[in-house]
Design an enzyme around this catalytic site. Structure first.
Site, PDB file in Angstrom:
ATOM      1  N   ILE A  67       1.468 -33.367  -6.820  1.00  0.00           N
ATOM      2  CA  ILE A  67       2.462 -33.718  -7.672  1.00  0.00           C
ATOM      3  C   ILE A  67       3.579 -34.075  -7.147  1.00  0.00           C
ATOM      4  O   ILE A  67       4.713 -33.640  -6.682  1.00  0.00           O
ATOM      5  CB  ILE A  67       2.229 -33.681  -8.946  1.00  0.00           C
ATOM      6  N   SER A  68       4.558 -35.339  -7.526  1.00  0.00           N
ATOM      7  CA  SER A  68       6.072 -35.726  -6.709  1.00  0.00           C
ATOM      8  C   SER A  68       7.134 -34.612  -7.661  1.00  0.00           C
ATOM      9  O   SER A  68       6.253 -34.297  -8.616  1.00  0.00           O
ATOM     10  CB  SER A  68       6.299 -37.001  -6.613  1.00  0.00           C
TER      11      SER A  68
END
Ligand code: SAH
Length: 222
Positions: A67-68
């Site tokens: 997940i960024s």
């Protein structure tokens, strides 16, 4: 739409994330800040890693993807200038977190993921939080998703070697494409605006994403 922040024990951590990682670093779009304050980011992370969801880095999920980092999600979504009536394409669904942020801001979100297992768990996460305006699909997003085009905005959450022409074609006039472009080690986030049918390309800042693997991305290792 999302969980009620008042009954969410992670609301204070999320508020701190918004203030110290986003607002203090120059994210100015109040709609983006409010969306990221609402979406329960920890519910998109593996359950043993809930606390890490609010830290200042990407979070590892299945298939060796991430997940960024919160700041990167905010910067990409802010650059895409999402308006309430927009139809948006996200390439690289991953956990579904950024799709949820986009769903808070847009009318409709289509998201495409190459790993079926990730797409399925993202779909479950989004359904559990009652995001009814997101459609999760499985496929090669380097080719875009022509059946629902054109899009007002396209946000690509994986790094491409060059800007895929298919994505520019699927943008509406005045549409915005946000995409990291570079090699597998380092990239620049790019904003592409479609004006009079032509892409107007602007590099924003350096970044590091997992690779976009596909026909108009990097080719898988053989
Ligand atoms: N937006 C995600 C983070 C995604 S990481 C989130 O909020 O959790 C990038 C994702 O892009 C990975 O899940 C990876 O599998 C996916 N991906 C890489 N190449 C792709 C392609 N050609 N089409 C669709 N998804 C791709």
């Amino acid at each position: 739409m999302a969980a009620n922040p008042e009954s969410d024990p992670y609301a204070p951590l999320r508020h701190a994330m918004v203030e110290t990682q986003l607002r203090a670093r120059g994210i100015r779009d109040e709609r983006v800040l409010a969306a990221m304050e609402r979406v329960p980011r920890h519910l998109f992370a593996p359950s043993y890693n809930y606390d890490a969801a609010y830290e200042d880095h990407p979070v590892l999920i299945a298939q060796n993807q991430t997940i960024s980092q919160p700041f990167m999600v905010a910067a990409m979504v802010q650059a895409a200038e999402i308006k309430p009536a927009d139809v948006v394409l996200e390439v690289g669904t991953g956990s579904g977190y950024q799709a949820a942020v986009l769903a808070e801001l847009a009318a409709e979100v289509f998201t495409i993921e190459r790993f079926a297992a990730l797409a399925e768990s993202a779909q479950r996460n989004l359904a559990h939080l009652n995001y009814a305006n997101v459609v999760v699909t499985i496929g090669d997003g380097s080719e875009g998703l022509p059946q629902y085009a054109p899009y007002d905005a396209i946000v690509v959450a994986a790094a491409a070697p060059r800007i895929p022409q298919a994505l520019v074609e699927q943008l509406r006039e005045d549409g915005r494409l946000v995409i990291p472009v570079g090699n597998s080690e380092e990239q620049q986030l790019h904003l592409v605006q479609k004006r009079d049918g032509m892409p107007f390309v602007q590099p924003l800042f350096g970044c590091k994403f997992v690779p976009l693997i596909g026909r108009y991305g990097f080719h898988p290792a053989t």
